[in-house]
Design a protein around this motif. Structure first.
Motif, PDB file in Angstrom:
ATOM      1  N   UNK A 263      18.512  17.243  61.886  1.00  0.00           N
ATOM      2  CA  UNK A 263      17.423  17.236  60.900  1.00  0.00           C
ATOM      3  C   UNK A 263      17.362  18.586  60.174  1.00  0.00           C
ATOM      4  N   UNK A 264      17.428  19.682  60.933  1.00  0.00           N
ATOM      5  CA  UNK A 264      17.393  21.008  60.331  1.00  0.00           C
ATOM      6  C   UNK A 264      18.652  21.267  59.503  1.00  0.00           C
ATOM      7  N   UNK A 265      19.788  20.765  59.991  1.00  0.00           N
ATOM      8  CA  UNK A 265      21.034  20.935  59.239  1.00  0.00           C
ATOM      9  C   UNK A 265      20.952  20.247  57.882  1.00  0.00           C
ATOM     10  N   UNK A 266      20.420  19.039  57.840  1.00  0.00           N
ATOM     11  CA  UNK A 266      20.335  18.318  56.570  1.00  0.00           C
ATOM     12  C   UNK A 266      19.330  18.976  55.626  1.00  0.00           C
ATOM     13  N   UNK A 267      18.272  19.567  56.153  1.00  0.00           N
ATOM     14  CA  UNK A 267      17.342  20.307  55.298  1.00  0.00           C
ATOM     15  C   UNK A 267      18.040  21.510  54.666  1.00  0.00           C
ATOM     16  N   UNK A 268      18.899  22.180  55.443  1.00  0.00           N
ATOM     17  CA  UNK A 268      19.659  23.284  54.881  1.00  0.00           C
ATOM     18  C   UNK A 268      20.643  22.779  53.828  1.00  0.00           C
ATOM     19  N   UNK A 269      21.226  21.600  54.066  1.00  0.00           N
ATOM     20  CA  UNK A 269      22.152  21.039  53.094  1.00  0.00           C
ATOM     21  C   UNK A 269      21.471  20.812  51.745  1.00  0.00           C
ATOM     22  N   UNK A 270      20.214  20.397  51.765  1.00  0.00           N
ATOM     23  CA  UNK A 270      19.476  20.189  50.517  1.00  0.00           C
ATOM     24  C   UNK A 270      19.358  21.501  49.743  1.00  0.00           C
ATOM     25  N   UNK A 271      19.074  22.601  50.449  1.00  0.00           N
ATOM     26  CA  UNK A 271      18.991  23.900  49.783  1.00  0.00           C
ATOM     27  C   UNK A 271      20.333  24.283  49.156  1.00  0.00           C
ATOM     28  N   UNK A 272      21.418  24.019  49.873  1.00  0.00           N
ATOM     29  CA  UNK A 272      22.739  24.354  49.344  1.00  0.00           C
ATOM     30  C   UNK A 272      23.123  23.462  48.171  1.00  0.00           C
TER      31      UNK A 272
ATOM     32  N   UNK B  55      20.416  14.018  48.519  1.00  0.00           N
ATOM     33  CA  UNK B  55      19.217  14.853  48.507  1.00  0.00           C
ATOM     34  C   UNK B  55      17.954  13.997  48.541  1.00  0.00           C
ATOM     35  N   UNK B  56      17.929  12.938  47.733  1.00  0.00           N
ATOM     36  CA  UNK B  56      16.763  12.049  47.701  1.00  0.00           C
ATOM     37  C   UNK B  56      16.575  11.342  49.040  1.00  0.00           C
ATOM     38  N   UNK B  57      17.681  10.978  49.684  1.00  0.00           N
ATOM     39  CA  UNK B  57      17.572  10.269  50.965  1.00  0.00           C
ATOM     40  C   UNK B  57      17.042  11.188  52.064  1.00  0.00           C
ATOM     41  N   UNK B  58      17.361  12.472  51.996  1.00  0.00           N
ATOM     42  CA  UNK B  58      16.829  13.415  52.981  1.00  0.00           C
ATOM     43  C   UNK B  58      15.333  13.616  52.761  1.00  0.00           C
ATOM     44  N   UNK B  59      14.904  13.660  51.498  1.00  0.00           N
ATOM     45  CA  UNK B  59      13.464  13.739  51.210  1.00  0.00           C
ATOM     46  C   UNK B  59      12.745  12.527  51.786  1.00  0.00           C
ATOM     47  N   UNK B  60      13.359  11.353  51.667  1.00  0.00           N
ATOM     48  CA  UNK B  60      12.775  10.137  52.239  1.00  0.00           C
ATOM     49  C   UNK B  60      12.743  10.222  53.756  1.00  0.00           C
ATOM     50  N   UNK B  61      13.799  10.771  54.371  1.00  0.00           N
ATOM     51  CA  UNK B  61      13.833  10.926  55.818  1.00  0.00           C
ATOM     52  C   UNK B  61      12.699  11.823  56.309  1.00  0.00           C
ATOM     53  N   UNK B  62      12.458  12.913  55.596  1.00  0.00           N
ATOM     54  CA  UNK B  62      11.404  13.839  56.005  1.00  0.00           C
ATOM     55  C   UNK B  62      10.028  13.207  55.868  1.00  0.00           C
ATOM     56  N   UNK B  63       9.890  12.253  54.943  1.00  0.00           N
ATOM     57  CA  UNK B  63       8.605  11.590  54.744  1.00  0.00           C
ATOM     58  C   UNK B  63       8.401  10.424  55.702  1.00  0.00           C
ATOM     59  N   UNK B  64       9.476   9.664  55.950  1.00  0.00           N
ATOM     60  CA  UNK B  64       9.332   8.425  56.732  1.00  0.00           C
ATOM     61  C   UNK B  64       9.951   8.482  58.114  1.00  0.00           C
ATOM     62  N   UNK B  65      10.842   9.455  58.355  1.00  0.00           N
ATOM     63  CA  UNK B  65      11.535   9.528  59.629  1.00  0.00           C
ATOM     64  C   UNK B  65      12.777   8.671  59.705  1.00  0.00           C
TER      65      UNK B  65
END
Length: 277
Positions: free
Chosen positions: A132-141, A165-175
């Motif tokens: 989860x933290x890795x994918x959040x960093x990927x969004x920044x990159x 990027x959009x799918x990670x935003x959805x993951x952070x919102x919905x799990x």
């Protein structure tokens, strides 16, 4: 969407995936920039870059360790071995609505990102949070590189960076994990007919799925069902015992049979679809 998941293609050659997962990011914004400019950009993103020495065949110098919270990754311009492993023209590589620019592997446009401690077992209690933290960093990159495409090595899968990027935003919102960006669905032809296998699911659930394609089903119908099963395993863990469950349509059922892989191979869950008679 499923038509972009190797529809109509056979998977005559599935190359082994390195044990440590890595990602590649294609973004023209980094091409030709000096190491100092790159380091400044990373620092402005709050990623605390630190130059490191050493010989990594996948990453050309300069290499940086980046930190985001408790997560750290090694990054740098991808070298030849990593670029070859992600060759989009190789039949073993999957593409999800992705058509890479012709110069994707030139002029430092492609960066490699390796999570430190990536050899950790899939079922480790720390793995879901690390990913989860890795994918959040990927969004920044992705933002920093103005990235167009992303490659995920456990699935050997290229996808659109903006969609990721959009799918990670959805993951952070919905799990809900972005299963289509993390798992490839590969169609294969055999003596018993067509089948479909997942690739990349084992990183999250310790198992892959394999299913015969019913004669009247499309690839899209198979991807829809196997992606639902993959999502369930990513959230709830592997299939421990044989079980039968109801499918997506009325009167449809699914048999799941876990099968321990031989030494050095992946553990499979054999999936059979059927209907009430």
């Amino acid at each position: 969407m499923a038509s972009d998941m190797d529809a109509g293609k056979t998977d005559a050659l599935i190359l082994p995936v390195p044990p440590a997962p890595f990602a590649l990011i294609v973004g023209a914004a980094m091409g030709g920039r000096s190491p100092e400019a790159v380091e400044t950009g990373l620092r402005h993103m709050g990623l605390r870059p630190e130059r490191v020495e050493g010989d990594d065949p996948g990453i050309a110098p300069p290499r940086f360790v980046l930190r985001f919270g408790a997560m750290s990754v090694l990054v740098g311009a991808a070298a030849g071995s990593a670029l070859d492993a992600a060759d989009p023209d190789n039949p073993a590589t999957s593409l999800l609505a992705a058509s890479l620019p012709h110069d994707w592997r030139h002029d430092g446009h492609c960066w490699m990102v390796v999570p430190e401690g990536g050899e950790e077992p899939a079922m480790s209690s720390e793995q879901p949070m690390r990913m989860r933290e890795f994918f959040k960093m990927m969004v920044l990159l992705i933002d920093l590189l103005d990235a167009s495409h992303l490659f995920w090595s456990p699935a050997r899968l290229w996808s659109d960076a903006g969609q990721f990027r959009a799918s990670i935003a959805e993951m952070l919102a919905s799990g809900m994990p972005p299963v289509l960006h993390l798992v490839a669905f590969r169609r294969r032809e055999g003596a018993a007919g067509a089948s479909m296998e997942t690739r990349g699911l084992a990183l999250f659930a310790g198992q892959e799925l394999q299913a015969r394609i019913p004669v009247d089903w499309t690839v899209a119908e198979m991807v829809r069902r196997l992606s639902r099963l993959s999502l369930d395993m990513m959230l709830n863990g592997p299939v421990q015992h044989e079980r039968t469950m109801r499918g997506l349509e009325s009167g449809e059922w699914i048999d799941l049979s876990p099968s321990a892989g031989a030494k050095g191979s992946r553990s499979m869950v054999i999936v059979e679809f059927g209907r009430d008679r």
